[in-house]
Write a protein that holds these residues in place. Structure first.
Motif: not given
Length: 129
Positions: A89-97, A124-127
């Motif tokens: 979830i934290l990895a996904i939340l980092w996408m916006s910033p 994006e590939a990492y997430v």
């Protein structure tokens, strides 16, 4: 004799009118060129001000999205009950910033857009992984 005087007066009037007409056309052309220069300068100034306003608006929304995302991240970190799920979830939340910041930087510095797109694609590939 009166006819000759009348003809010479008419000729003088025609010459005066032609000179005035030429002078008026010259002044009108001069004013037109001045107005064209002023319009070009004004359009350039508006373009610069518009670009600055676009940067400000985009930067404001970038900052807002980063703050909201960070708020959600801190909420997850405070209650880190399920680490395996919450790390994703934290990895996904980092996408916006990351997306908003790189997009804003691409707007401000268009020549760096290619490099910044690589950063977005890698993250994006990492997430997804």
């Amino acid at each position: 004799q009166i006819q000759a005087l009348l003809d010479s007066t008419m000729q003088q009037l025609d010459e005066t009118v032609a000179e005035a007409k030429a002078e008026i056309y010259s002044e009108v052309d001069h004013v037109k060129s001045d107005v064209d220069v002023y319009v070009a300068q004004t359009q350039d100034q508006f373009s610069v001000e518009n670009s600055f306003m676009v940067y400000q608006i985009a930067g404001t929304f970038t900052l807002i999205s980063c703050l909201i995302s960070m708020w959600h991240m801190t909420a997850h970190i405070r209650r880190f009950n399920e680490p395996f799920v919450q790390r994703k979830i934290l990895a996904i939340l980092w996408m916006s910033p990351i997306y908003s910041t790189t997009s804003w930087l691409s707007l401000v510095w268009p020549n760096l857009e290619g490099y910044l797109a690589i950063i977005k694609d890698f993250y994006e590939a990492y997430v997804i992984y």
